[in-house]
Design an enzyme around this catalytic site. Structure first.
Site, mmCIF file in Angstrom:
data_model
loop_
_atom_site.group_PDB
_atom_site.id
_atom_site.type_symbol
_atom_site.label_atom_id
_atom_site.label_comp_id
_atom_site.label_asym_id
_atom_site.label_seq_id
_atom_site.Cartn_x
_atom_site.Cartn_y
_atom_site.Cartn_z
ATOM 1 N N ARG A 167 0.858 -1.176 0.000
ATOM 2 C CA ARG A 167 0.000 0.000 0.000
ATOM 3 C C ARG A 167 0.902 1.236 0.000
ATOM 4 N NH1 ARG A 167 -1.770 1.951 4.666
ATOM 5 N NH2 ARG A 167 -0.118 1.663 6.155
ATOM 6 N N ARG A 205 -2.169 10.846 2.683
ATOM 7 C CA ARG A 205 -2.798 11.536 3.803
ATOM 8 C C ARG A 205 -3.515 12.772 3.294
ATOM 9 N NH1 ARG A 205 1.920 12.334 8.005
ATOM 10 N NH2 ARG A 205 1.968 10.136 8.551
ATOM 11 N N ARG A 210 21.245 -6.036 0.413
ATOM 12 C CA ARG A 210 21.502 -4.779 -0.296
ATOM 13 C C ARG A 210 22.307 -3.912 0.673
ATOM 14 N NH1 ARG A 210 21.183 -3.560 -5.331
ATOM 15 N NH2 ARG A 210 20.474 -1.432 -4.989
ATOM 16 N N ARG A 219 19.516 9.986 -1.226
ATOM 17 C CA ARG A 219 19.188 10.992 -0.208
ATOM 18 C C ARG A 219 20.446 11.758 0.171
ATOM 19 N NH1 ARG A 219 16.206 8.118 4.835
ATOM 20 N NH2 ARG A 219 18.302 7.379 5.313
ATOM 21 N N GLU A 261 23.756 9.202 0.048
ATOM 22 C CA GLU A 261 23.558 7.751 0.150
ATOM 23 C C GLU A 261 23.412 7.125 -1.236
ATOM 24 O OE1 GLU A 261 21.351 7.719 4.504
ATOM 25 O OE2 GLU A 261 20.323 6.841 2.796
ATOM 26 N N TYR A 287 14.781 -7.405 8.422
ATOM 27 C CA TYR A 287 14.893 -5.982 8.732
ATOM 28 C C TYR A 287 14.044 -5.673 9.960
ATOM 29 C CZ TYR A 287 14.747 -1.028 8.877
ATOM 30 O OH TYR A 287 14.859 0.258 9.348
ATOM 31 N N ASP A 292 13.112 -2.431 12.632
ATOM 32 C CA ASP A 292 13.331 -1.085 13.144
ATOM 33 C C ASP A 292 13.888 -1.225 14.561
ATOM 34 O OD1 ASP A 292 12.786 0.748 11.148
ATOM 35 O OD2 ASP A 292 10.619 0.672 11.474
HETATM 36 C C1 FAD Z 1 20.815 2.184 6.662
HETATM 37 C C2 FAD Z 1 19.893 1.852 7.818
HETATM 38 C C3 FAD Z 1 19.076 2.842 8.367
HETATM 39 C C4 FAD Z 1 18.224 2.525 9.425
HETATM 40 N N1 FAD Z 1 17.410 3.503 9.930
HETATM 41 C C5 FAD Z 1 16.557 3.216 10.940
HETATM 42 C C6 FAD Z 1 15.676 4.204 11.450
HETATM 43 O O1 FAD Z 1 15.655 5.359 11.007
HETATM 44 N N2 FAD Z 1 14.828 3.856 12.459
HETATM 45 C C7 FAD Z 1 14.803 2.583 12.979
HETATM 46 O O2 FAD Z 1 14.015 2.319 13.906
HETATM 47 N N3 FAD Z 1 15.656 1.628 12.527
HETATM 48 C C8 FAD Z 1 16.523 1.906 11.526
HETATM 49 N N4 FAD Z 1 17.383 0.927 11.050
HETATM 50 C C9 FAD Z 1 17.384 -0.392 11.705
HETATM 51 C C10 FAD Z 1 18.406 -0.493 12.875
HETATM 52 O O3 FAD Z 1 19.690 -0.232 12.389
HETATM 53 C C11 FAD Z 1 18.337 -1.904 13.484
HETATM 54 O O4 FAD Z 1 17.078 -2.137 14.043
HETATM 55 C C12 FAD Z 1 19.371 -2.166 14.604
HETATM 56 O O5 FAD Z 1 20.588 -1.577 14.378
HETATM 57 C C13 FAD Z 1 19.563 -3.672 14.720
HETATM 58 O O6 FAD Z 1 20.393 -3.983 15.810
HETATM 59 P P1 FAD Z 1 21.144 -5.382 15.861
HETATM 60 O O7 FAD Z 1 21.760 -5.476 17.210
HETATM 61 O O8 FAD Z 1 20.239 -6.464 15.429
HETATM 62 O O9 FAD Z 1 22.237 -5.322 14.707
HETATM 63 P P2 FAD Z 1 23.605 -4.419 14.497
HETATM 64 O O10 FAD Z 1 23.329 -3.052 14.945
HETATM 65 O O11 FAD Z 1 24.020 -4.699 13.146
HETATM 66 O O12 FAD Z 1 24.587 -5.109 15.528
HETATM 67 C C14 FAD Z 1 25.243 -6.332 15.272
HETATM 68 C C15 FAD Z 1 26.643 -6.224 15.836
HETATM 69 O O13 FAD Z 1 27.263 -7.519 15.783
HETATM 70 C C16 FAD Z 1 28.623 -7.344 15.459
HETATM 71 N N5 FAD Z 1 29.140 -8.604 14.898
HETATM 72 C C17 FAD Z 1 28.708 -9.208 13.768
HETATM 73 N N6 FAD Z 1 29.435 -10.334 13.553
HETATM 74 C C18 FAD Z 1 30.327 -10.414 14.570
HETATM 75 C C19 FAD Z 1 31.370 -11.325 14.878
HETATM 76 N N7 FAD Z 1 31.644 -12.368 14.085
HETATM 77 N N8 FAD Z 1 32.109 -11.114 15.997
HETATM 78 C C20 FAD Z 1 31.863 -10.045 16.792
HETATM 79 N N9 FAD Z 1 30.898 -9.133 16.524
HETATM 80 C C21 FAD Z 1 30.148 -9.317 15.429
HETATM 81 C C22 FAD Z 1 28.612 -6.209 14.456
HETATM 82 O O14 FAD Z 1 29.879 -5.587 14.378
HETATM 83 C C23 FAD Z 1 27.544 -5.282 15.051
HETATM 84 O O15 FAD Z 1 28.114 -4.339 15.921
HETATM 85 C C24 FAD Z 1 18.204 1.210 9.958
HETATM 86 C C25 FAD Z 1 19.026 0.232 9.411
HETATM 87 C C26 FAD Z 1 19.845 0.527 8.339
HETATM 88 C C27 FAD Z 1 20.702 -0.568 7.740
#
Ligand code: FAD
Length: 368
Positions: free
Chosen positions: A174, A178, A251, A282, A302, A350, A352
């Protein structure tokens, strides 16, 4: 011989790992957090450039409807009143996002909701599309050709690296329109940026917990597996299993970050470039997330791109092939007794920020 020194080894200090580590530490368990990057925080990490918190891994705007998550975070850091109101630039003309009365006024000069509805309905009827076969047809059947061509087509093609006519229709279920003059991108009840930046939030979560950065789990896997009773793994699930069924695809986005000697470059944190001819999607001007007044400014362009080894695996590609592959890895993960998989890389999904925090709190409550 049992050589474990910790109750929990948390691999990855992003939001999932940091929240889980906090809960375990609070409950009196011994916890070690390791991260292969030089810093903690995963993708919410900010680098200080010219006294501005720069979102190193892409703009992060916190928003949620979950009061429990909001209250939890506010126990570590307060949030400012930042409201995401992106602007789209198409061939030099500016349009407000998300699609709302301001956008429709700029597009067609319409001043009332009825006029705007009639314009969209007319374009939908004229398209004659009843069964959309691809993303282009889907978008036109939902919002008509003007909004599609000016605000969706080029941006989406840059994001996916493919023409909208070759992308499946289901990508867009969708397209929210607004009929009010409201430029607030999110509908959530709570929204903002942590005052002092995301690093402050992560430091609060990890306070009093042993953390080792520059430490890759796979560089000494046997050693790390023996350091704790349980492992919380937030890295890539296919890597955990030695890519035995194949590699999951992503990606990614390349950022070109620049410090400029002007105080205010674009007047807004987020400006989307929706025409195909401009290669970036952006420009982010980081200081506007925190209403800062430094004499300089930092901007990031970006460029979405194909993921290759060495690039940041940002967005999972949840198509049939990759979903099946993830399913095979997830089946193995289910059988693990001492490893808990969580977060965007381990769950190949993915999330948030609020959702990943919710997941970590749930995992702690149910499996911790
Ligand atoms: C470009 C982008 C923009 C975004 N914008 C928003 C937003 O505006 N609002 C929103 O709510 N969410 C946003 N998000 C989503 C948000 O980034 C995620 O929800 C959040 O960061 C996920 O946390 P995580 O702990 O799962 O992963 P990550 O933050 O990726 O943490 C995983 C960690 O594990 C570590 N790791 C991986 N493998 C190993 C290894 N082998 N040994 C040791 N360490 C390791 C990595 O280095 C990393 O630090 C965005 C995401 C992206 C990609």
């Amino acid at each position: 011989m049992n050589t474990t020194q910790y109750d929990y080894l948390v691999v990855g200090s992003g939001l999932f790992g940091a929240v889980f580590a906090y809960k375990a530490h609070q409950a009196g368990f011994t916890v070690l957090v390791i991260d292969k990057r030089f810093h903690t925080g995963g993708n919410v990490y900010c680098e200080n450039i010219a006294d501005i918190n720069v979102h190193t891994y892409g703009a992060h705007i916190f928003h949620t409807n979950n009061k429990e998550v909001w209250d939890f975070l506010n126990s570590f850091v307060s949030f400012n009143r930042y409201t995401n109101s992106p602007v789209a630039n198409y061939k030099g003309r500016l349009y407000n996002l998300p699609f709302n009365m301001n956008t429709f006024y700029a597009l067609w000069g319409v001043k009332t909701p009825d006029e705007a509805k009639e314009k969209i309905e007319q374009q939908r009827r004229e398209s004659g599309i009843t069964e959309p076969k691809n993303l282009e047809e889907q978008a036109i059947s939902l919002v008509g050709k003007d909004i599609y061509e000016i605000l969706i087509k080029g941006y989406t093609e840059k994001q996916w690296g493919r023409k909208c006519t070759t992308l499946p229709a289901f990508i867009i279920k969708r397209l929210p329109v607004r009929f009010t003059f409201d430029n607030n991108y999110f509908n959530d009840l709570y929204q903002g940026i942590p005052i002092g930046g995301y690093n402050k939030l992560i430091d609060g979560l990890l306070a009093g917990i042993e953390v080792k950065t520059n430490t890759d789990f796979f560089a000494n896997r046997a050693y790390w597996e023996n350091t704790a009773e349980k492992i919380i793994f937030t890295g890539k699930i296919d890597e955990f299993y030695g890519y035995r069924f194949g590699k999951l695809e992503y990606r990614t986005v390349r950022f070109e970050t620049e410090t400029l000697t002007c105080e205010n470059y674009q007047g807004n944190a987020v400006v989307n470039y929706t025409e195909r001819e401009i290669p970036y999607t952006r420009i982010i001007e980081h200081k506007h997330f925190e209403f800062d007044k430094q004499p300089q400014t930092v901007i990031s362009r970006e460029y979405p791109s194909e993921w290759k080894e060495g690039a940041e695996p940002f967005y999972p590609v949840n198509d049939e092939k990759n979903s099946a592959l993830y399913g095979a890895y997830a089946e193995l993960a289910c059988k693990e007794k001492n490893v808990i998989f969580g977060g965007r890389l381990a769950e190949y999904r993915y999330y948030d920020m609020d959702k990943v925090i919710e997941r970590a709190l749930d995992k702690w409550d149910n499996n911790g």
